[in-house]
Design a protein around this motif. Sequence first.
Motif, PDB file in Angstrom:
ATOM      1  N   ARG A 335      -3.150  -5.733   2.314  1.00 56.42           N
ATOM      2  CA  ARG A 335      -3.086  -6.302   3.672  1.00 56.42           C
ATOM      3  C   ARG A 335      -2.376  -7.646   3.645  1.00 56.42           C
ATOM      4  O   ARG A 335      -1.558  -7.965   4.489  1.00 56.42           O
ATOM      5  CB  ARG A 335      -4.493  -6.473   4.246  1.00 56.42           C
ATOM      6  CG  ARG A 335      -5.146  -5.160   4.674  1.00 56.42           C
ATOM      7  CD  ARG A 335      -6.352  -5.425   5.553  1.00 56.42           C
ATOM      8  NE  ARG A 335      -7.441  -6.101   4.853  1.00 56.42           N
ATOM      9  CZ  ARG A 335      -8.329  -5.486   4.058  1.00 56.42           C
ATOM     10  NH1 ARG A 335      -8.258  -4.193   3.864  1.00 56.42           N
ATOM     11  NH2 ARG A 335      -9.291  -6.175   3.462  1.00 56.42           N
ATOM     12  N   LEU A 336      -2.710  -8.438   2.633  1.00 55.43           N
ATOM     13  CA  LEU A 336      -2.118  -9.769   2.506  1.00 55.43           C
ATOM     14  C   LEU A 336      -0.605  -9.675   2.293  1.00 55.43           C
ATOM     15  O   LEU A 336       0.171 -10.466   2.820  1.00 55.43           O
ATOM     16  CB  LEU A 336      -2.782 -10.464   1.310  1.00 55.43           C
ATOM     17  CG  LEU A 336      -2.324 -11.842   0.918  1.00 55.43           C
ATOM     18  CD1 LEU A 336      -2.759 -12.853   1.977  1.00 55.43           C
ATOM     19  CD2 LEU A 336      -2.939 -12.243  -0.430  1.00 55.43           C
ATOM     20  N   ALA A 337      -0.195  -8.679   1.515  1.00 58.05           N
ATOM     21  CA  ALA A 337       1.221  -8.573   1.138  1.00 58.05           C
ATOM     22  C   ALA A 337       2.108  -8.184   2.317  1.00 58.05           C
ATOM     23  O   ALA A 337       3.246  -8.643   2.439  1.00 58.05           O
ATOM     24  CB  ALA A 337       1.376  -7.548   0.018  1.00 58.05           C
ATOM     25  N   GLY A 338       1.616  -7.326   3.189  1.00 54.69           N
ATOM     26  CA  GLY A 338       2.446  -6.856   4.300  1.00 54.69           C
ATOM     27  C   GLY A 338       3.554  -5.927   3.803  1.00 54.69           C
ATOM     28  O   GLY A 338       3.543  -5.469   2.650  1.00 54.69           O
ATOM     29  N   GLY A 339       4.547  -5.695   4.673  1.00 52.39           N
ATOM     30  CA  GLY A 339       5.576  -4.684   4.431  1.00 52.39           C
ATOM     31  C   GLY A 339       6.368  -4.854   3.142  1.00 52.39           C
ATOM     32  O   GLY A 339       6.961  -3.893   2.640  1.00 52.39           O
ATOM     33  N   ASP A 340       6.422  -6.073   2.584  1.00 54.92           N
ATOM     34  CA  ASP A 340       7.186  -6.272   1.342  1.00 54.92           C
ATOM     35  C   ASP A 340       6.466  -5.718   0.118  1.00 54.92           C
ATOM     36  O   ASP A 340       7.038  -5.639  -0.964  1.00 54.92           O
ATOM     37  CB  ASP A 340       7.482  -7.756   1.136  1.00 54.92           C
ATOM     38  CG  ASP A 340       8.549  -8.244   2.111  1.00 54.92           C
ATOM     39  OD1 ASP A 340       9.618  -7.617   2.175  1.00 54.92           O
ATOM     40  OD2 ASP A 340       8.290  -9.237   2.809  1.00 54.92           O
ATOM     41  N   GLY A 341       5.183  -5.418   0.276  1.00 56.24           N
ATOM     42  CA  GLY A 341       4.475  -4.733  -0.789  1.00 56.24           C
ATOM     43  C   GLY A 341       3.818  -5.644  -1.825  1.00 56.24           C
ATOM     44  O   GLY A 341       4.018  -6.862  -1.830  1.00 56.24           O
ATOM     45  N   ALA A 342       3.020  -4.988  -2.672  1.00 57.43           N
ATOM     46  CA  ALA A 342       2.279  -5.740  -3.694  1.00 57.43           C
ATOM     47  C   ALA A 342       2.370  -5.022  -5.031  1.00 57.43           C
ATOM     48  O   ALA A 342       2.436  -3.800  -5.087  1.00 57.43           O
ATOM     49  CB  ALA A 342       0.817  -5.839  -3.281  1.00 57.43           C
ATOM     50  N   THR A 343       2.372  -5.813  -6.094  1.00 52.32           N
ATOM     51  CA  THR A 343       2.354  -5.256  -7.448  1.00 52.32           C
ATOM     52  C   THR A 343       1.055  -5.679  -8.123  1.00 52.32           C
ATOM     53  O   THR A 343       0.807  -6.877  -8.306  1.00 52.32           O
ATOM     54  CB  THR A 343       3.559  -5.775  -8.260  1.00 52.32           C
ATOM     55  OG1 THR A 343       4.743  -5.409  -7.557  1.00 52.32           O
ATOM     56  CG2 THR A 343       3.591  -5.176  -9.649  1.00 52.32           C
ATOM     57  N   ILE A 344       0.235  -4.674  -8.430  1.00 53.85           N
ATOM     58  CA  ILE A 344      -1.036  -4.955  -9.121  1.00 53.85           C
ATOM     59  C   ILE A 344      -0.786  -4.786 -10.612  1.00 53.85           C
ATOM     60  O   ILE A 344      -0.330  -3.735 -11.052  1.00 53.85           O
ATOM     61  CB  ILE A 344      -2.134  -3.927  -8.733  1.00 53.85           C
ATOM     62  CG1 ILE A 344      -2.248  -3.776  -7.218  1.00 53.85           C
ATOM     63  CG2 ILE A 344      -3.449  -4.228  -9.414  1.00 53.85           C
ATOM     64  CD1 ILE A 344      -3.089  -4.762  -6.518  1.00 53.85           C
ATOM     65  N   ARG A 345      -1.088  -5.822 -11.364  1.00 56.42           N
ATOM     66  CA  ARG A 345      -0.965  -5.667 -12.814  1.00 56.42           C
ATOM     67  C   ARG A 345      -2.286  -5.111 -13.345  1.00 56.42           C
ATOM     68  O   ARG A 345      -3.358  -5.624 -13.010  1.00 56.42           O
ATOM     69  CB  ARG A 345      -0.676  -7.020 -13.463  1.00 56.42           C
ATOM     70  CG  ARG A 345      -0.584  -6.899 -14.973  1.00 56.42           C
ATOM     71  CD  ARG A 345      -0.081  -8.156 -15.609  1.00 56.42           C
ATOM     72  NE  ARG A 345      -1.052  -9.230 -15.536  1.00 56.42           N
ATOM     73  CZ  ARG A 345      -0.770 -10.479 -15.883  1.00 56.42           C
ATOM     74  NH1 ARG A 345       0.434 -10.798 -16.286  1.00 56.42           N
ATOM     75  NH2 ARG A 345      -1.693 -11.414 -15.818  1.00 56.42           N
ATOM     76  N   LEU A 346      -2.221  -4.069 -14.156  1.00 58.24           N
ATOM     77  CA  LEU A 346      -3.441  -3.543 -14.764  1.00 58.24           C
ATOM     78  C   LEU A 346      -4.067  -4.651 -15.621  1.00 58.24           C
ATOM     79  O   LEU A 346      -3.379  -5.573 -16.059  1.00 58.24           O
ATOM     80  CB  LEU A 346      -3.140  -2.311 -15.626  1.00 58.24           C
ATOM     81  CG  LEU A 346      -2.596  -1.087 -14.866  1.00 58.24           C
ATOM     82  CD1 LEU A 346      -2.474   0.105 -15.806  1.00 58.24           C
ATOM     83  CD2 LEU A 346      -3.486  -0.720 -13.684  1.00 58.24           C
ATOM     84  N   PHE A 347      -5.376  -4.529 -15.876  1.00 61.80           N
ATOM     85  CA  PHE A 347      -6.116  -5.613 -16.539  1.00 61.80           C
ATOM     86  C   PHE A 347      -5.384  -6.143 -17.775  1.00 61.80           C
ATOM     87  O   PHE A 347      -5.221  -5.419 -18.758  1.00 61.80           O
ATOM     88  CB  PHE A 347      -7.496  -5.126 -16.972  1.00 61.80           C
ATOM     89  CG  PHE A 347      -8.379  -4.720 -15.830  1.00 61.80           C
ATOM     90  CD1 PHE A 347      -8.500  -5.513 -14.699  1.00 61.80           C
ATOM     91  CD2 PHE A 347      -9.104  -3.536 -15.888  1.00 61.80           C
ATOM     92  CE1 PHE A 347      -9.329  -5.145 -13.644  1.00 61.80           C
ATOM     93  CE2 PHE A 347      -9.936  -3.156 -14.845  1.00 61.80           C
ATOM     94  CZ  PHE A 347     -10.044  -3.959 -13.722  1.00 61.80           C
TER      95      PHE A 347
END
Length: 605
Positions: A335-347
């Motif tokens: 939600r915070l990222a919006g349309g530009d997207g988010a990259t989650i780094r695995l632990f």
Amino acid sequence: MEAQGSSAKAEERWQGLGVSDGFATGQVLRIHTGARSVYRATLTKEESEEEINRFREAVEETRKRLLEIRERAGREIGAEQAYIFDAHLLMLEDRSLVGAAENYIRQEGTNAEWAVRVVTDRLLIAYAQIKDDYLRERSSDVEDVTRRLLTTLGGERSLKQGLTEDSVIVAEELLPSSIAELDFARVRALISDAGGWTSHAAIIARGLGIPAIVGVRDLHRRSRTGDSIAVDAKKGEVVLHPLTVTLNEFKAKEPHRVFSNVAVEAGATEAKPARTLDGVEIALRANVELRAEYEGVRRYGAQGIGLYRSEFLWSLHNGIPSEDEQTEAYAEVVRLAGGDGATIRLFDLGGDKAGLPEAEVERNPALGLRAIRFCLQHEEVLRRQIRACLRAAATEKSVPLKIVLPMVSDITDVRRARRIIAEECERLKIAETKCGEIKTGAMIEVPSAVFTAHALAREVDFFSLGTNDLVQYILAVDRGNDNVAAWFRTLHPAVLRSIDYTLTAARVHSIPVVVCGEMASSPAYAFVLVGLGARDLSMTPSAIPRVRHMIANIDAESARRIAEECLRCDTADDAEELIRQRLSEGWPHLFSPESLPTPKSADKI
Ligand code: PEP
Ligand code: MG
């Protein structure tokens, strides 16, 4: 004699490495991160009795924490695994440990930490001589309980309870797990005996504008909670027990800091790429790890989240977060990222990172079971995180969610992780759980990933270039060790050539690269990155405006020529000197002398 700021103690000064600018005054809050040395203090008879009470309180506090952990472990990983904590709880009732430590404090007149160390060392020697393998292996339980006790004695409790409005945190080493617990609205400054420019505490402090100094040697040992302290982080100066005149001098320079954890929508900058004078667009994204940093994402106009350091969730949840907790956390990032997207780094656990179960602390953690290795070794933890990412990806259809694998050192790491991602996706679909599309990338942070970049590029959807670790591993310089800070050279030709090689491999195979190390947040280094061909930078949100300003006032072609000159340098000194000269001559209005790499004095290296 001059008036004293707090007590009759003499003013003492320390010099360290300032890693986040600013002035601060306040009172020391000492915290202990458990792993480092234990010192002996000699106490009077009365003090020994008080010390025994302190020790008993610590035992009780440790017991409570263990009960919480056992309950949680039972819920999440099953009762058969939780039994281990029963053994730890029993040890806290064992007279050969607790009783012996109390006797030692009373008889020898020492502090509780020292007594715990001596008594458990004796126990460990006894265990080592036991013939039975099972019993002998219980020594790791003794070590585990000892570490917990020492951590509690060191005041971890006070980290949550003891923060005042003017706390200056003083630690031996600021681990991310401690940082994650802090209420930043009440922290005036962070100081640690050890650390470096790219330690996570330093990264977070810079992002939040909290003054921070590392490498202050024995300040932790010499200070006490409640001592008056003054800090000038630009100069790397710490004054303990400052005289009134010193205190007033520092107070006059201390800004009135307004800090809030509440997201501010108003005043947000439009999230759009920066554009050089010759029309090259550079995406500027945000690196985030803690909620306290979220408000900066909109405020500073980040194009989504380029790096979410998910391992910080371990500290916040006191261990492995559940699948639902993770799904919720990642959905919030989406939600915070919006349309530009988010990259989650695995632990990215291990190394200097958060949350590793204490039994798994290693001798050489930077080269150990870190990051993707840890994930692959603990497959259930990995599968749970992947399911949470897939579920979060389904929450906002218009927001692309990506996963990046930390510290990939072999293509097999990628293949194994991708197979597990595909399996979990399939499982969710069979269970009719909503599951989004996810792209998978590799962090490029170690030499083997650089040298195999062409082959890796065929196996992943994108690269994330982690320059903090890349510098550490290419130059064999511990990023958190102030003793070797002078060898941590971002512009070393070997580092620049590795970046160049990686960017070229990605270009050849048409995959994007986001540069997400601290290098991207410094205008002078970001200039070099643009020159090397980087078109996507991710950084602590508050750094975005200064990098955007730099990019808007340079042309990419000049940056390219200068970066090429840097690539031909033989030494880090030559490359730094070249950058100093070219940038101060070409753009004096953009690069002040202090924003450029400082010349290293010959006696330092
Ligand atoms: C890096 O290594 O550059 C990076 C971005 O990851 P971290 O700082 O969390 O190791
Ligand atoms: Mg890294």
